[in-house]
Scaffold this active site. Structure first.
Site, PDB file in Angstrom:
ATOM      1  N   HIS A  21       0.849  -1.196   0.000  1.00 23.72           N
ATOM      2  CA  HIS A  21       0.000   0.000   0.000  1.00 23.72           C
ATOM      3  C   HIS A  21       0.885   1.247   0.000  1.00 23.72           C
ATOM      4  O   HIS A  21       0.669   2.182  -0.780  1.00 23.72           O
ATOM      5  CB  HIS A  21      -0.920  -0.011   1.217  1.00 23.72           C
ATOM      6  CG  HIS A  21      -1.555   1.304   1.544  1.00 23.72           C
ATOM      7  ND1 HIS A  21      -2.550   1.871   0.785  1.00 23.72           N
ATOM      8  CD2 HIS A  21      -1.309   2.194   2.552  1.00 23.72           C
ATOM      9  CE1 HIS A  21      -2.902   3.041   1.312  1.00 23.72           C
ATOM     10  NE2 HIS A  21      -2.163   3.264   2.378  1.00 23.72           N
ATOM     11  N   ASP A  75       7.328  22.830 -25.316  1.00 26.90           N
ATOM     12  CA  ASP A  75       7.222  21.467 -24.787  1.00 26.90           C
ATOM     13  C   ASP A  75       8.241  21.334 -23.669  1.00 26.90           C
ATOM     14  O   ASP A  75       8.887  22.314 -23.299  1.00 26.90           O
ATOM     15  CB  ASP A  75       7.485  20.427 -25.894  1.00 26.90           C
ATOM     16  CG  ASP A  75       6.812  19.089 -25.583  1.00 26.90           C
ATOM     17  OD1 ASP A  75       7.118  18.517 -24.536  1.00 26.90           O
ATOM     18  OD2 ASP A  75       5.968  18.643 -26.396  1.00 26.90           O
ATOM     19  N   TRP A  78       7.586  -0.707   3.853  1.00 24.82           N
ATOM     20  CA  TRP A  78       8.170  -0.126   2.637  1.00 24.82           C
ATOM     21  C   TRP A  78       9.572   0.400   2.889  1.00 24.82           C
ATOM     22  O   TRP A  78      10.348   0.576   1.961  1.00 24.82           O
ATOM     23  CB  TRP A  78       7.280   0.996   2.089  1.00 24.82           C
ATOM     24  CG  TRP A  78       7.419   2.318   2.784  1.00 24.82           C
ATOM     25  CD1 TRP A  78       6.844   2.685   3.957  1.00 24.82           C
ATOM     26  CD2 TRP A  78       8.180   3.446   2.346  1.00 24.82           C
ATOM     27  NE1 TRP A  78       7.204   3.973   4.286  1.00 24.82           N
ATOM     28  CE2 TRP A  78       8.019   4.464   3.315  1.00 24.82           C
ATOM     29  CE3 TRP A  78       8.984   3.706   1.238  1.00 24.82           C
ATOM     30  CZ2 TRP A  78       8.642   5.713   3.204  1.00 24.82           C
ATOM     31  CZ3 TRP A  78       9.596   4.960   1.143  1.00 24.82           C
ATOM     32  CH2 TRP A  78       9.424   5.945   2.120  1.00 24.82           C
ATOM     33  N   SER A 132      13.397   6.205 -13.802  1.00 25.09           N
ATOM     34  CA  SER A 132      12.314   7.067 -14.274  1.00 25.09           C
ATOM     35  C   SER A 132      12.314   8.403 -13.540  1.00 25.09           C
ATOM     36  O   SER A 132      12.230   9.471 -14.152  1.00 25.09           O
ATOM     37  CB  SER A 132      10.977   6.350 -14.088  1.00 25.09           C
ATOM     38  OG  SER A 132       9.913   7.252 -14.192  1.00 25.09           O
ATOM     39  N   SER A 133      12.433   8.350 -12.208  1.00 24.00           N
ATOM     40  CA  SER A 133      12.365   9.583 -11.413  1.00 24.00           C
ATOM     41  C   SER A 133      13.519  10.518 -11.743  1.00 24.00           C
ATOM     42  O   SER A 133      13.326  11.723 -11.874  1.00 24.00           O
ATOM     43  CB  SER A 133      12.429   9.268  -9.923  1.00 24.00           C
ATOM     44  OG  SER A 133      11.292   8.590  -9.529  1.00 24.00           O
ATOM     45  N   HIS A 167      13.600  11.121   4.071  1.00 25.59           N
ATOM     46  CA  HIS A 167      12.990  12.361   4.521  1.00 25.59           C
ATOM     47  C   HIS A 167      12.814  13.390   3.409  1.00 25.59           C
ATOM     48  O   HIS A 167      11.725  13.936   3.256  1.00 25.59           O
ATOM     49  CB  HIS A 167      13.618  12.961   5.773  1.00 25.59           C
ATOM     50  CG  HIS A 167      12.605  13.851   6.418  1.00 25.59           C
ATOM     51  ND1 HIS A 167      11.565  13.369   7.162  1.00 25.59           N
ATOM     52  CD2 HIS A 167      12.380  15.168   6.269  1.00 25.59           C
ATOM     53  CE1 HIS A 167      10.759  14.360   7.466  1.00 25.59           C
ATOM     54  NE2 HIS A 167      11.227  15.471   6.947  1.00 25.59           N
ATOM     55  N   GLU A 220      12.268  12.640   0.522  1.00 29.22           N
ATOM     56  CA  GLU A 220      11.154  12.041  -0.223  1.00 29.22           C
ATOM     57  C   GLU A 220       9.809  12.556   0.300  1.00 29.22           C
ATOM     58  O   GLU A 220       8.891  12.815  -0.466  1.00 29.22           O
ATOM     59  CB  GLU A 220      11.226  10.512  -0.113  1.00 29.22           C
ATOM     60  CG  GLU A 220      10.017   9.755  -0.639  1.00 29.22           C
ATOM     61  CD  GLU A 220       9.866   9.805  -2.146  1.00 29.22           C
ATOM     62  OE1 GLU A 220      10.865  10.071  -2.834  1.00 29.22           O
ATOM     63  OE2 GLU A 220       8.734   9.600  -2.642  1.00 29.22           O
ATOM     64  N   TYR A 234       9.205  15.417   1.405  1.00 25.82           N
ATOM     65  CA  TYR A 234       8.983  16.751   0.846  1.00 25.82           C
ATOM     66  C   TYR A 234       8.761  16.692  -0.652  1.00 25.82           C
ATOM     67  O   TYR A 234       8.096  17.557  -1.212  1.00 25.82           O
ATOM     68  CB  TYR A 234      10.129  17.683   1.251  1.00 25.82           C
ATOM     69  CG  TYR A 234      10.048  17.914   2.735  1.00 25.82           C
ATOM     70  CD1 TYR A 234       9.152  18.840   3.241  1.00 25.82           C
ATOM     71  CD2 TYR A 234      10.754  17.126   3.627  1.00 25.82           C
ATOM     72  CE1 TYR A 234       8.984  18.988   4.594  1.00 25.82           C
ATOM     73  CE2 TYR A 234      10.596  17.272   4.981  1.00 25.82           C
ATOM     74  CZ  TYR A 234       9.712  18.200   5.464  1.00 25.82           C
ATOM     75  OH  TYR A 234       9.539  18.331   6.809  1.00 25.82           O
ATOM     76  N   SER A 253      -0.804  27.211  -3.765  1.00 27.42           N
ATOM     77  CA  SER A 253      -0.437  28.610  -3.976  1.00 27.42           C
ATOM     78  C   SER A 253      -0.953  29.144  -5.302  1.00 27.42           C
ATOM     79  O   SER A 253      -0.949  30.353  -5.518  1.00 27.42           O
ATOM     80  CB  SER A 253       1.087  28.772  -3.916  1.00 27.42           C
ATOM     81  OG  SER A 253       1.577  28.262  -2.715  1.00 27.42           O
ATOM     82  N   HIS A 278      15.311  11.841  12.716  1.00 31.26           N
ATOM     83  CA  HIS A 278      14.148  11.914  13.608  1.00 31.26           C
ATOM     84  C   HIS A 278      13.222  10.716  13.405  1.00 31.26           C
ATOM     85  O   HIS A 278      12.284  10.528  14.167  1.00 31.26           O
ATOM     86  CB  HIS A 278      13.402  13.252  13.468  1.00 31.26           C
ATOM     87  CG  HIS A 278      12.734  13.473  12.149  1.00 31.26           C
ATOM     88  ND1 HIS A 278      12.650  14.695  11.543  1.00 31.26           N
ATOM     89  CD2 HIS A 278      12.114  12.638  11.294  1.00 31.26           C
ATOM     90  CE1 HIS A 278      12.012  14.597  10.407  1.00 31.26           C
ATOM     91  NE2 HIS A 278      11.683  13.360  10.225  1.00 31.26           N
ATOM     92  N   HIS A 279      13.504   9.913  12.364  1.00 33.79           N
ATOM     93  CA  HIS A 279      12.759   8.669  12.189  1.00 33.79           C
ATOM     94  C   HIS A 279      13.343   7.555  13.053  1.00 33.79           C
ATOM     95  O   HIS A 279      12.829   6.455  13.065  1.00 33.79           O
ATOM     96  CB  HIS A 279      12.795   8.225  10.728  1.00 33.79           C
ATOM     97  CG  HIS A 279      12.118   9.191   9.796  1.00 33.79           C
ATOM     98  ND1 HIS A 279      10.800   9.083   9.441  1.00 33.79           N
ATOM     99  CD2 HIS A 279      12.573  10.292   9.159  1.00 33.79           C
ATOM    100  CE1 HIS A 279      10.471  10.062   8.615  1.00 33.79           C
ATOM    101  NE2 HIS A 279      11.533  10.820   8.432  1.00 33.79           N
ATOM    102  N   THR A 301       7.434  26.308   7.071  1.00 30.75           N
ATOM    103  CA  THR A 301       6.094  25.781   6.808  1.00 30.75           C
ATOM    104  C   THR A 301       5.042  26.725   7.362  1.00 30.75           C
ATOM    105  O   THR A 301       4.001  26.960   6.740  1.00 30.75           O
ATOM    106  CB  THR A 301       5.938  24.378   7.428  1.00 30.75           C
ATOM    107  OG1 THR A 301       7.092  23.615   7.092  1.00 30.75           O
ATOM    108  CG2 THR A 301       4.710  23.680   6.888  1.00 30.75           C
ATOM    109  N   LYS A 355       4.403  29.535   5.089  1.00 28.72           N
ATOM    110  CA  LYS A 355       3.505  29.177   3.993  1.00 28.72           C
ATOM    111  C   LYS A 355       2.042  29.239   4.424  1.00 28.72           C
ATOM    112  O   LYS A 355       1.211  29.841   3.759  1.00 28.72           O
ATOM    113  CB  LYS A 355       3.832  27.782   3.472  1.00 28.72           C
ATOM    114  CG  LYS A 355       5.070  27.779   2.624  1.00 28.72           C
ATOM    115  CD  LYS A 355       5.369  26.410   2.097  1.00 28.72           C
ATOM    116  CE  LYS A 355       6.420  26.509   1.027  1.00 28.72           C
ATOM    117  NZ  LYS A 355       5.925  27.139  -0.191  1.00 28.72           N
ATOM    118  N   ARG A 411       1.600   0.010  15.116  1.00 26.30           N
ATOM    119  CA  ARG A 411       1.256  -0.063  13.700  1.00 26.30           C
ATOM    120  C   ARG A 411       1.740  -1.381  13.103  1.00 26.30           C
ATOM    121  O   ARG A 411       2.542  -2.084  13.705  1.00 26.30           O
ATOM    122  CB  ARG A 411       1.839   1.126  12.934  1.00 26.30           C
ATOM    123  CG  ARG A 411       3.300   1.310  13.114  1.00 26.30           C
ATOM    124  CD  ARG A 411       3.817   2.628  12.554  1.00 26.30           C
ATOM    125  NE  ARG A 411       3.813   2.655  11.089  1.00 26.30           N
ATOM    126  CZ  ARG A 411       4.763   3.241  10.351  1.00 26.30           C
ATOM    127  NH1 ARG A 411       5.787   3.835  10.937  1.00 26.30           N
ATOM    128  NH2 ARG A 411       4.703   3.250   9.043  1.00 26.30           N
TER     129      ARG A 411
END
Lengths: 290, 526
Positions: free
Chosen positions: B78, B107, B143, B170-171, B254, B256, B258, B269, B303-304, B329, B332, B451
């Site tokens: 998932h 283009d 994951w 690809s990315s 991390h 990722e 963002y 925005s 922090h993870h 943040t 924003k 979890r």
């Protein structure tokens, strides 16, 4: 609008991207099968790789033809330059992962296994790895792979360093030659660069043979063997790629594809070559010397 | 077709090729954008179905529907599908469609590479999803694929690693293309500080991708060699360290996070000024805030890992650097609110989703601040509180921004207005159920529910049942979304060029639907 009126060339449709996707799909899937000892895995991998090679030839061939036809203006050239630059940056970050592993193991986790550092390191050492004294090069507290000798910096690695540094110089001489419009000189010095690169890869192979045959240094020799072969192996792969790129550029030079003003392919390959050169200096310092 | 104009190269000027070849071989940014968006919509239902398996199993305590191993591979898959198959390709699809039109470019900079970036996705996900049908089952270690657990996976392990390599290609190619487009393809007069914020946020996102995806590739390569070639990167016996994997992984992981939210900031925005009929408040500060968030995202990864036994100095550093992210943040959120302040606001569907985003994303941001506090995190770690946190920023955050974007730009894509009434129903049903789904997870998380476990203690039963109701409600509400899209594609009230009264930007100066080629001659930007 065509290139003549609005400038930027929007390429026509091509089948190569989808061919490349199919090739990579077979390559990855086959390799996965191969690693799990499923029958046919190796064959599928090779078919996939062959399709990828065909795609590279076809796609680059198409781009070269378009370039020779004068389809690309300077703005297209800028796009190519930026892409190559940032591609090389992404490669730098790929190597950063392996260098990061080396630094982390040597600076943090290695000494912690040996009982150094605050927190639970001493207790971990006493309870789990009692008597393990950490020194780099290390194959860990379980001494995986048995007794081995580390690869010294003197000898083959030093020769290889000199070879690669020299190849950087010959590459630059070739670059100046094409900037002066001197094709013959460019091809000559490029040939020297490719030759130096090839010798480098050959000596690297010899070094691996030495490691396996006489030093008992293997991929399985704990963290030292892992980082040594991973870093030098991926670097060697990149040198091989770079040498192939330079060889292609050399053949194109023989066909007089480049001019003093217009030789992006040469520069892209040269940037790549300098990149593998710089990575090697990092390797020489952190893998061999220190 | 331009065959009449003999002096033109007939290749670079024509309309779409007929039949399926149009989609296989296309170099057109709009075609490729459409394919990305449709692909991610399909994957949204694939990943959503997996989430519903999870919520069905968690409907009551005890094991009832699926095998625990399969449950674990559902939680793992998932996440992989939603991150790499839904949110990322959807943002890339929007980038493809909108960035050239926003910049006045004909283009993307590298159209063939663009085609390849897309056509890797279906193949890579075939590799990834095929693992679910293998004897050993799909990946079930989460994951994040922490060793040593993930190294005990069955045969599917190699395929998962290669699928990640494949997606990474690809990315990186897609990001390089976006960078080259933004730097090199702007119309004359389109200076960097005139670019719409969606372009700015994507530029910065592309850098995050180029810098971190290769690190992820390196991390999973080391897992692969540890598993199949006997290296000891992540084995203490050989002098390596399993925690080292976590460091390398989160150095990617991390940023990722963002990558999954910065383009959303750009979308919001764009939308809020349109419906507040006021220019964006603090444009410059938005750009600097985005860049600051991107920079900070590289120095907060551990922090993870507060419970892995890092040295105290590291815990403190990562706690404070993480908290610092709340400053840009906050800038924003403040700017969005200030843009709405005294605006002549109307609440069409895109605006509803955008305002919903601001409120609910902020809830996720605030629970993130709680998680950043090391001593508190030691309690929250690996509980449903974390699940609630990141789902608030990703579902009513990233996913809501994608829905807002779809409603906002769909008239430009199809030439027709969508059904406003259905759109509003979609918003309200989604918003009610998404809160029913994720808000109770805060409570069970704080009470200690772990979890990634298919069973739980009786005390958590009520809130889990409510969350499951929310999940099924939210899931089926998305069928409304699909219906609105199909209906809008088929017809409806004709959209004007500007579409929205307050809309400002180059994409609103071209016809609706946008012609196959736009800005073949660069526009003048004053």
């Amino acid at each position: 609008m065509s290139a003549a009126t609005s400038g930027y060339y929007i390429p026509h449709e091509a089948k190569w991207p989808i061919v490349g996707s199919i090739g990579l799909f077979l390559f990855f899937y086959g390799f996965g099968m191969f690693l799990n000892d499923q029958t046919g895995g190796g064959t599928v991998t090779l078919i996939g790789a062959a399709i990828v090679v065909v795609m590279i030839f076809g796609w680059f061939g198409l781009v070269i033809k378009e370039s020779e036809a004068g389809t690309y203006n300077s703005q297209v050239d800028t796009s190519f330059r930026m892409s190559m630059m940032w591609f090389i940056f992404s490669e730098v970050m790929f190597f950063a992962a392996f260098f990061g592993a080396l630094f982390y193991a040597r600076t943090f986790s290695g000494p912690w296994l040996g009982g150094d550092g605050a927190g639970g390191a001493a207790a971990t050492n006493a309870v789990l790895w009692s008597g393990h004294d950490y020194v780099w090069p290390s194959d860990g507290p379980a001494q995986l792979g048995g007794d081995y000798q580390a690869m010294g910096w003197f000898g083959l690695p030093l020769i290889n360093t000199l070879l690669l540094l020299t190849s950087g110089v010959t590459c630059t001489i070739a670059h100046h030659a094409i900037k002066d419009g001197n094709h013959k000189k460019m091809v000559r010095w490029l040939a020297a660069t490719v030759a130096l690169g090839t010798i480098f890869v050959g000596l690297q192979a010899l070094e691996y043979y030495e490691a396996y045959a006489h030093l008992n240094l293997k991929l399985t020799s704990g963290i030292y063997g892992s980082t040594f072969f991973m870093l030098t192996g991926f670097h060697g792969f990149h040198v091989t790629m770079g040498a192939i790129m330079l060889a292609v550029v050399m053949f194109r030079g023989m066909k007089k594809h480049f001019s003093a003003e217009n030789h992006f392919a040469f520069e892209a390959a040269a940037w790549y070559w300098h990149f593998v050169d710089v990575v090697w200096l990092g390797l020489f310092i952190f893998v061999y010397l220190l | 077709m331009s065959t009449a104009e003999a002096h033109h190269d007939d290749h670079d000027h024509h309309g779409p090729a007929p039949g399926f070849k149009r989609w296989l071989y296309t170099t057109n940014h709009k075609d490729i954008g459409t394919m990305y968006l449709l692909f991610s919509l399909i994957m949204f239902f694939v990943g959503g179905a997996m989430a519903l398996v999870i919520r069905a199993e968690l409907w009551t305590p005890g094991l009832q529907i699926v095998d625990p191993m399969f449950f674990n591979s559902m939680t793992t898959m998932h996440a992989i599908v939603m991150i790499f198959g839904v949110v990322m390709p959807a943002f890339v699809g929007l980038a493809n469609w909108m960035i050239p039109m926003m910049l006045g470019a004909p283009d993307m900079a590298l159209p063939r590479l663009n085609n390849w970036s897309f056509w890797i996705m279906p193949f890579a996900f075939t590799v990834m999803l095929s693992t679910l049908f293998m004897d050993s089952g799909g990946p079930a270690g989460g994951w994040t694929m922490y060793p040593p657990l993930t190294l005990q996976m069955g045969d599917s392990f190699a395929f998962v690693v290669f699928a990640i390599h494949f997606l990474g290609i690809s990315s990186v190619m897609g990001s390089i293309n976006i960078v080259a487009t933004i730097f090199n393809m702007r119309a004359p007069g389109m200076t960097m500080m005139k670019m719409p914020l969606f372009v700015w946020t994507w530029l910065i996102t592309a850098y995050l991708l180029i810098a971190t995806i290769p690190v992820f590739a390196g991390a999973v390569t080391m897992l692969l060699t540890d598993r199949y070639f006997g290296t000891s990167f992540f084995s203490a016996a050989g002098g390596g360290d399993p925690v080292m994997y976590q460091h390398i992984f989160w150095f990617f992981g991390h940023p990722e996070v963002y990558i999954l939210i910065l383009p959303a900031f750009g979308i919001i925005s764009s939308i809020i000024p349109t419906f507040a009929r006021k220019p964006l408040f603090g444009y410059d500060s938005m750009v600097y805030a985005t860049a600051s968030i991107a920079f900070l995202s590289f120095i907060v990864w551990a922090h993870h890992m507060f419970t892995t036994g890092m040295p105290l100095a590291a815990e403190l550093f990562f706690m404070f650097s993480t908290m610092m992210i709340s400053v840009p943040t906050g800038v924003k959120v403040f700017n969005w609110v200030a843009t709405m302040w005294r605006g002549s606001m109307t609440f069409e569907t895109p605006m509803l989703f955008a305002v919903g985003f601001v409120v609910m994303f902020t809830i996720g941001g605030l629970s993130g601040l709680m998680l950043a506090i090391t001593p508190a995190d030691i309690q929250y770690h690996d509980t449903y509180f974390v699940v609630a946190h990141f789902h608030y920023v990703l579902v009513p955050g990233a996913i809501f921004s994608l829905m807002a974007a779809t409603y906002y730009w769909m008239p430009k894509w199809t030439g027709n207005m969508y059904d406003e009434k259905l759109g509003k129903i979609h918003f309200w049903v989604s918003t009610i159920f998404v809160n029913l789904l994720f808000f109770p997870m805060h409570f069970v998380g704080l009470a200690g529910m772990p979890r990634r476990i298919p069973d739980y203690s009786l005390q958590f039963a009520d809130w889990n049942a409510i969350a499951s109701i929310g999940a099924f409600g939210f899931g089926f509400a998305q069928l409304i979304f699909v219906w609105v899209i199909i209906k809008c594609y088929r017809g409806g009230e004709k959209a004007t060029d500007q579409v929205w009264e307050g809309a400002d930007g180059l994409e609103w100066t071209v016809a609706s639907p946008a012609p196959y080629h736009t800005f073949e001659t660069a526009p003048e930007i004053k």
